[in-house]
Design a protein around this motif. Structure first.
Motif, PDB file in Angstrom:
ATOM      1  N   ASP A   1       0.920  -1.167  -0.100  1.00 26.33           N
ATOM      2  CA  ASP A   1      -0.117  -0.010  -0.072  1.00 26.33           C
ATOM      3  C   ASP A   1       0.891   1.208  -0.061  1.00 26.33           C
ATOM      4  O   ASP A   1       1.598   1.558   0.865  1.00 26.33           O
ATOM      5  N   THR A   2       0.634   2.125  -1.074  1.00 25.18           N
ATOM      6  CA  THR A   2       1.684   3.447  -0.981  1.00 25.18           C
ATOM      7  C   THR A   2       1.538   4.232   0.088  1.00 25.18           C
ATOM      8  O   THR A   2       2.395   4.736   0.402  1.00 25.18           O
ATOM      9  N   LEU A   3       0.388   4.462   0.441  1.00 30.16           N
ATOM     10  CA  LEU A   3       0.157   5.251   1.862  1.00 30.16           C
ATOM     11  C   LEU A   3       0.676   4.911   3.110  1.00 30.16           C
ATOM     12  O   LEU A   3       1.492   5.479   3.551  1.00 30.16           O
ATOM     13  N   VAL A   4       0.506   3.519   3.361  1.00 26.23           N
ATOM     14  CA  VAL A   4       1.310   2.668   4.085  1.00 26.23           C
ATOM     15  C   VAL A   4       2.877   3.003   3.983  1.00 26.23           C
ATOM     16  O   VAL A   4       3.639   3.260   4.908  1.00 26.23           O
ATOM     17  N   LEU A   5       3.387   2.516   2.950  1.00 26.51           N
ATOM     18  CA  LEU A   5       4.947   2.768   2.568  1.00 26.51           C
ATOM     19  C   LEU A   5       5.374   4.146   2.828  1.00 26.51           C
ATOM     20  O   LEU A   5       6.436   4.326   3.453  1.00 26.51           O
ATOM     21  N   TYR A   6       4.719   4.965   2.273  1.00 29.50           N
ATOM     22  CA  TYR A   6       5.166   6.612   2.382  1.00 29.50           C
ATOM     23  C   TYR A   6       5.079   6.782   3.942  1.00 29.50           C
ATOM     24  O   TYR A   6       6.198   7.472   4.194  1.00 29.50           O
ATOM     25  N   ASN A   7       4.075   6.640   4.684  1.00 28.20           N
ATOM     26  CA  ASN A   7       3.967   7.137   6.023  1.00 28.20           C
ATOM     27  C   ASN A   7       4.846   6.362   6.941  1.00 28.20           C
ATOM     28  O   ASN A   7       5.602   6.866   7.590  1.00 28.20           O
ATOM     29  N   VAL A   8       5.047   5.061   6.591  1.00 27.71           N
ATOM     30  CA  VAL A   8       6.116   4.368   7.311  1.00 27.71           C
ATOM     31  C   VAL A   8       7.692   4.778   7.212  1.00 27.71           C
ATOM     32  O   VAL A   8       8.382   5.140   8.281  1.00 27.71           O
ATOM     33  N   ALA A   9       7.765   5.283   5.781  1.00 27.35           N
ATOM     34  CA  ALA A   9       9.110   5.776   5.306  1.00 27.35           C
ATOM     35  C   ALA A   9       9.298   7.146   6.370  1.00 27.35           C
ATOM     36  O   ALA A   9      10.451   7.390   6.980  1.00 27.35           O
ATOM     37  N   CYS A  10       8.544   7.880   6.655  1.00 23.86           N
ATOM     38  CA  CYS A  10       8.454   9.113   7.221  1.00 23.86           C
ATOM     39  C   CYS A  10       8.591   8.805   8.837  1.00 23.86           C
ATOM     40  O   CYS A  10       9.296   9.571   9.498  1.00 23.86           O
ATOM     41  N   ASN A  11       7.963   7.763   9.248  1.00 25.61           N
ATOM     42  CA  ASN A  11       8.505   7.272  10.750  1.00 25.61           C
ATOM     43  C   ASN A  11      10.022   6.989  10.914  1.00 25.61           C
ATOM     44  O   ASN A  11      10.781   7.331  11.615  1.00 25.61           O
ATOM     45  N   LEU A  12      10.351   6.125   9.758  1.00 24.13           N
ATOM     46  CA  LEU A  12      11.490   5.428   9.850  1.00 24.13           C
ATOM     47  C   LEU A  12      12.538   6.606   9.773  1.00 24.13           C
ATOM     48  O   LEU A  12      13.806   6.364  10.275  1.00 24.13           O
ATOM     49  N   VAL A  13      12.453   7.700   9.164  1.00 23.82           N
ATOM     50  CA  VAL A  13      13.611   8.763   9.023  1.00 23.82           C
ATOM     51  C   VAL A  13      13.604   9.288  10.274  1.00 23.82           C
ATOM     52  O   VAL A  13      14.903   9.702  10.831  1.00 23.82           O
ATOM     53  N   VAL A  14      12.619   9.538  10.919  1.00 24.43           N
ATOM     54  CA  VAL A  14      12.696  10.151  12.165  1.00 24.43           C
ATOM     55  C   VAL A  14      13.693   9.330  13.150  1.00 24.43           C
ATOM     56  O   VAL A  14      14.129   9.668  13.992  1.00 24.43           O
TER      57      VAL A  14
END
Length: 179
Positions: free
Chosen positions: A114-127
């Motif tokens: 899911d692109t929305l899950v992937l994008y938001n997980v990426a935002c978490n992971l960068v932090v």
């Protein structure tokens, strides 16, 4: 018109943030939370907005409040990846980094395409300073389903720590060529 319609306040607040009116957004997110105390999103985004305004103590308290609502929500809906990745960020902001990473990865495992899950997980992971895993998710989100736009990525403050990263710049360039 309907003071009990939480979604109206929530969806009015979201563009307020991106249009440079965060103080107004804080109030609207609060009204959304009051109109629907079982919905975690108003509180979560109120916390995010407060943090962006530099009101850290207030933001942390609001993240904690949002986390309580998210935990209640997950008791009823344990397979909700959005609650998990937003909860992951709330956990991180309230000092529970290990559990935050666990929830974030759990959200990804639930819906890894899911692109929305992937994008938001990426935002978490960068932090969370999980840069390579973040870039893997971001790359998959972009190239698998186009879950974001170049303009959004150019202005998303969550991605600021990546702005000079060579792989991130390469991903942006490839994305631009793809469009």
């Amino acid at each position: 018109l309907d003071p009990k319609l939480a979604a109206a306040f929530y969806f009015q607040a979201r563009p307020m943030v991106s249009s440079g009116r965060p103080e107004e957004a804080v109030g609207l997110f609060q009204r959304a939370a009051e109109a629907n105390p079982d919905d975690y999103q108003g509180l979560f985004f109120k916390a995010q907005t407060l943090l962006g305004l530099g009101r850290e103590d207030e933001a942390i308290a609001t993240y904690a409040e949002a986390l309580r609502v998210i935990e209640r929500h997950l008791e009823l809906y344990p397979e909700d990846p959005r609650a998990l990745y937003l909860g992951g960020m709330a956990l991180l902001k309230t000092g529970e980094a290990e559990k935050a990473l666990q929830w974030t990865r759990q959200a990804l495992a639930m819906d890894p395409d899911d692109t929305l899950v992937l994008y938001n997980v990426a935002c978490n992971l960068v932090v969370m300073d999980e840069i390579e895993e973040c870039l893997d998710c971001l790359e998959k989100a972009i190239f698998a389903g186009g879950g974001s736009t170049k303009e959004w990525m150019d202005h998303d403050p969550s991605l600021d720590p990546l702005r000079d990263h060579p792989r991130f710049l390469q991903i942006l360039q490839q994305f631009e060529e793809q469009e």
